[in-house]
Design an enzyme around this catalytic site. Structure first.
Site, mmCIF file in Angstrom:
data_model
loop_
_atom_site.group_PDB
_atom_site.id
_atom_site.type_symbol
_atom_site.label_atom_id
_atom_site.label_comp_id
_atom_site.label_asym_id
_atom_site.label_seq_id
_atom_site.Cartn_x
_atom_site.Cartn_y
_atom_site.Cartn_z
ATOM 1 N N ASP A 184 43.787 40.816 3.499
ATOM 2 C CA ASP A 184 43.518 39.392 3.766
ATOM 3 C C ASP A 184 42.025 39.123 3.829
ATOM 4 O OD1 ASP A 184 46.133 38.700 4.097
ATOM 5 O OD2 ASP A 184 46.136 38.981 6.265
ATOM 6 N N LYS A 207 41.917 33.668 0.589
ATOM 7 C CA LYS A 207 41.658 32.349 0.021
ATOM 8 C C LYS A 207 40.266 32.360 -0.617
ATOM 9 C CE LYS A 207 43.327 28.490 2.120
ATOM 10 N NZ LYS A 207 43.421 27.611 3.272
ATOM 11 N N MET A 220 43.902 29.713 15.602
ATOM 12 C CA MET A 220 43.896 28.697 14.533
ATOM 13 C C MET A 220 43.861 27.283 15.124
ATOM 14 S SD MET A 220 46.765 30.427 12.052
ATOM 15 C CE MET A 220 47.872 30.882 13.392
#
Ligand code: SAH
Length: 265
Positions: free
Chosen positions: A41, A63, A175
């Site tokens: 990740d 990402k 988060m």
């Protein structure tokens, strides 16, 4: 002549810890060197990635600006396919694989596919950030319960926040940067004191770590004012007043000192 079979593949769901490479477990460090493939990740720190030797294939599912994160189903397909091909596959995830890491979904996929899978725990961000800040998540005087909650869920208002923060409790929000104001408003509306101490730990355990402290009522403003960057963790509760942190009381009307208010709980 004796027939040789390819060695059976195995999948390892491995926690990379909160950032600092020396917070990796010995088992995780060993697996990084014995794997055929590491699928990692974006949250995995550069120092940890540097421990992967050049002969081990590495695939990032992080990402990137030009493309979206690889969909979870595609990640599941990738790790199952590579393991079935007889490889030792390490799925390397920030923190602990089972704390907001979607490790449960990957384990389900492995079980469904009938491939061997083992989970290696990692130090979750809450533990890493608490250590960084010198802030005990539980304390005989301040908190006998601690909750880990995701600040981003399908619908924030569906989350039942009552009972998660307040007297004797520590609330750790993962988060939660984008929704910090909404979470603080919701907690206060549910009866939590606006003067409850809060600590925000940005990039905990790394060289760029920042620890900030304020009161619940100022949380959203603090995040904006200080331009807090992801990854960051929000810790709400009396224990937050114990953090070695920069005090950031800046909201209009918030004048009490953190030490004074902390004594009220
Ligand atoms: N599995 C991970 C959590 C993944 S969710 C774990 O166990 O830690 C991602 C969130 O974790 C981030 O948005 C942030 O809230 C938190 N996080 C991860 N690493 C962090 C770090 N080094 N400092 C502060 N927060 C971190």
């Amino acid at each position: 002549m004796e027939k040789t079979f390819p060695s059976p593949g195995k999948l390892w769901l491995v926690g990379a810890g909160p950032g600092a490479p020396d917070l990796l477990t010995l088992r995780a460090a060993r697996l990084l060197t014995s794997a055929d493939l590491v699928v990692h990740d974006g949250l995995v720190g550069d120092g940890v990635l540097a421990l992967i030797p050049p002969h081990v294939e590495r695939i990032s599912v992080a990402k990137q600006r030009s493309r979206h994160t690889m969909k979870q189903e595609m990640i599941n397909e990738l790790i199952v396919r590579e393991t079935r091909a007889g490889r030792q596959v390490v799925r390397l995830k920030g923190g602990d694989p089972f704390i907001f890491g979607r490790g449960g979904e990957e384990l389900d996929a492995a079980r469904e596919a009938g491939i061997a899978c083992e989970v290696v725990p990692g130090i979750t961000a809450a533990a890493g950030c608490a250590a960084q800040a010198g802030l005990p998540l539980t304390h005989r005087e301040d908190a006998s319960a601690v909750s880990f909650v995701a600040g981003q869920c399908k619908d924030l208002t569906d989350q039942d926040w009552s009972g998660l923060a307040g007297h004797g409790r520590t609330l750790v929000i993962y988060m939660g940067l984008a929704t910090a104001t909404a979470i603080a408003d919701k907690l206060i509306a549910d009866g939590v004191s606006p003067a409850l101490p809060v600590a925000v730990v940005e990039r905990g355990t790394t060289a760029e770590a920042r620890v900030l402290r304020t009161l619940l009522t100022d949380l959203g403003d603090l995040v904006a004012r200080e331009q807090v960057q992801s990854p960051a963790l929000i810790i709400v509760g009396k224990v937050a007043a114990r953090a070695d942190a920069l005090d950031c009381l800046g909201a209009p009307g918030v004048t009490a000192s953190l030490k004074d208010v902390a004594c009220e709980f």
